[in-house]
Structures are given as structure tokens and as C-alpha cells.
Write a protein that holds these residues in place. Structure first.
Motif, PDB file in Angstrom:
ATOM      1  N   PRO A  27     -27.145  17.986 -64.827  1.00 25.00           N
ATOM      2  CA  PRO A  27     -28.194  17.748 -63.905  1.00 25.00           C
ATOM      3  C   PRO A  27     -28.738  16.255 -62.792  1.00 25.00           C
ATOM      4  N   THR A  28     -27.938  15.192 -63.723  1.00 29.49           N
ATOM      5  CA  THR A  28     -27.470  14.657 -62.358  1.00 29.49           C
ATOM      6  C   THR A  28     -27.444  14.842 -61.113  1.00 29.49           C
ATOM      7  N   LEU A  29     -25.978  15.587 -60.933  1.00 28.34           N
ATOM      8  CA  LEU A  29     -25.414  15.625 -59.862  1.00 28.34           C
ATOM      9  C   LEU A  29     -26.254  15.881 -59.356  1.00 28.34           C
ATOM     10  N   PHE A  30     -26.687  17.316 -59.834  1.00 28.14           N
ATOM     11  CA  PHE A  30     -27.602  18.469 -59.045  1.00 28.14           C
ATOM     12  C   PHE A  30     -29.094  17.185 -58.219  1.00 28.14           C
ATOM     13  N   LEU A  31     -29.436  16.272 -58.994  1.00 30.77           N
ATOM     14  CA  LEU A  31     -30.491  15.040 -58.434  1.00 30.77           C
ATOM     15  C   LEU A  31     -29.916  14.369 -57.325  1.00 30.77           C
ATOM     16  N   ASN A  36     -26.677  21.658 -53.602  1.00 27.78           N
ATOM     17  CA  ASN A  36     -26.536  22.711 -54.626  1.00 27.78           C
ATOM     18  C   ASN A  36     -25.176  22.883 -54.463  1.00 27.78           C
ATOM     19  N   VAL A  37     -25.063  23.205 -53.361  1.00 24.78           N
ATOM     20  CA  VAL A  37     -23.230  23.914 -53.580  1.00 24.78           C
ATOM     21  C   VAL A  37     -22.779  22.837 -54.019  1.00 24.78           C
ATOM     22  N   LEU A  38     -22.597  21.604 -53.462  1.00 24.88           N
ATOM     23  CA  LEU A  38     -21.462  20.497 -54.087  1.00 24.88           C
ATOM     24  C   LEU A  38     -21.794  20.729 -55.028  1.00 24.88           C
ATOM     25  N   ALA A  39     -23.042  19.928 -56.052  1.00 19.83           N
ATOM     26  CA  ALA A  39     -22.847  20.272 -56.756  1.00 19.83           C
ATOM     27  C   ALA A  39     -22.332  21.006 -57.825  1.00 19.83           C
ATOM     28  N   GLY A  40     -22.528  22.092 -57.205  1.00 23.63           N
ATOM     29  CA  GLY A  40     -22.011  23.532 -57.829  1.00 23.63           C
ATOM     30  C   GLY A  40     -20.767  23.683 -58.082  1.00 23.63           C
ATOM     31  N   THR A  41     -20.455  22.913 -57.124  1.00 24.48           N
ATOM     32  CA  THR A  41     -18.625  23.341 -57.392  1.00 24.48           C
ATOM     33  C   THR A  41     -17.728  22.116 -58.389  1.00 24.48           C
ATOM     34  N   ILE A  42     -18.621  20.946 -58.463  1.00 21.50           N
ATOM     35  CA  ILE A  42     -18.280  19.892 -59.102  1.00 21.50           C
ATOM     36  C   ILE A  42     -18.501  19.994 -60.164  1.00 21.50           C
ATOM     37  N   VAL A  43     -20.056  20.611 -61.171  1.00 23.91           N
ATOM     38  CA  VAL A  43     -20.018  21.312 -62.109  1.00 23.91           C
ATOM     39  C   VAL A  43     -19.636  22.376 -62.405  1.00 23.91           C
ATOM     40  N   GLY A  44     -19.019  23.386 -61.974  1.00 24.78           N
ATOM     41  CA  GLY A  44     -17.821  24.228 -61.749  1.00 24.78           C
ATOM     42  C   GLY A  44     -16.467  24.147 -62.368  1.00 24.78           C
ATOM     43  N   VAL A  45     -15.805  22.795 -61.344  1.00 25.22           N
ATOM     44  CA  VAL A  45     -14.684  22.241 -61.832  1.00 25.22           C
ATOM     45  C   VAL A  45     -14.676  21.186 -63.080  1.00 25.22           C
ATOM     46  N   LEU A  46     -15.735  20.585 -63.662  1.00 27.41           N
ATOM     47  CA  LEU A  46     -16.126  20.034 -64.925  1.00 27.41           C
ATOM     48  C   LEU A  46     -17.067  21.049 -66.278  1.00 27.41           C
TER      49      LEU A  46
END
Length: 149
Positions: A27-31, A36-46
């Protein structure tokens, strides 16, 4: 006794990583990123890293439960084993079942993106199902910690 405490430590690692990534970091990354594309990519890797951690923790916990066979009540071992297997199943459904399909939908959409497309609706539905499995795995993690303490 030492085996049981080591199991509690491994379960705490698994639970803590689930809770930290899913309920704090994502949630912090998206905020913070407003992309959203970059945040989603990072969250996907995590989440991929989280899935590998889940597999390793499950394997180690199941091994530790076998080692603790003589010093632990059978009912407690059995319930812990069922919880671990259920948590692992949740992780595998997300990692091997849902994430690859979601990634393919993003690839197929290309630079146009998923917004407002039938593939975008499918992605949203799969994302919701993935969140439910993640929530189940997170809840089971809390239950496992209570059973191991």
C-alpha cells in the motif's frame, strides 16, 4: 523443545514477511509512487520473493515438525501440519496459478494498458481472488503462530 522454538521463529519469519509486504509495503508503494504500473511491478517482484520464502519456510517447518515427533502431542503436530499445508497451498495458487495469468494479461495489453478493457476486468477479478488467497494465508499465519507458541 529447541526444535519447536526454531519452528516458531520460522513461522514468525513467514508471517512477518506476509504482513509486512502485503499490508505495509505494497500500500505504501502505491501511495508514494503515484505510478500504479511501477508500484505494481515492484510489488509483483516482492510477491515472487515472498512466494519463494513461503516455500522454503513450509519445507523447513514440515521438517521440524517431523523432528519434534517424540516431544510434541500428535494432535498439535497434526493441526500445525494442516495449517502449514494450507498456507503453502495459498502461496502456490497465487504464485503458480494467478500471477502468471495476470502477468500475461499485462503483456498482452502492451503499452495501451488494461484500463477499460475486458482483459482489465479479468485482471481485476484475478487480482481480487489473489488478495483473498493472500488474506487467507495471512490469517492462517497468525493461527500457526498461536498454535506454535
Amino acid at each position: 523443545m529447541l526444535t519447536w522454538r526454531l519452528g516458531l521463529l520460522v513461522a514468525a519469519l513467514w508471517a512477518g514477511s506476509l504482513w509486512t509486504i502485503g499490508y505495509v509495503v505494497a500500500p505504501t508503494l502505491f501511495l508514494a509512487l503515484h505510478d500504479n504500473v511501477l508500484a505494481g511491478t515492484i510489488v509483483g517482484v516482492l510477491l515472487r520473493s515472498q512466494a519463494w520464502l513461503a516455500i522454503a519456510c513450509a519445507a523447513l517447518l514440515l521438517l521440524l515438525l517431523q523432528v519434534a515427533k517424540g516431544s510434541t502431542p500428535p494432535a498439535q503436530r497434526r493441526s500445525c501440519t494442516l495449517i502449514i499445508v494450507a498456507m503453502l497451498a495459498c502461496a502456490l495458487v497465487i504464485y503458480l496459478g494467478l500471477q502468471p495469468v495476470m502477468a500475461q494479461l499485462k503483456i498482452d495489453a502492451g503499452t495501451a494498458g488494461l484500463a477499460g478493457t475486458p482483459q482489465g476486468r479479468t485482471f481485476g477479478m484475478l487480482h481480487g481472488v489473489s488478495q483473498l488467497f493472500y488474506l487467507a494465508e495471512s490469517g492462517l499465519a497468525g493461527w500457526l503462530l498461536l498454535k506454535l507458541r
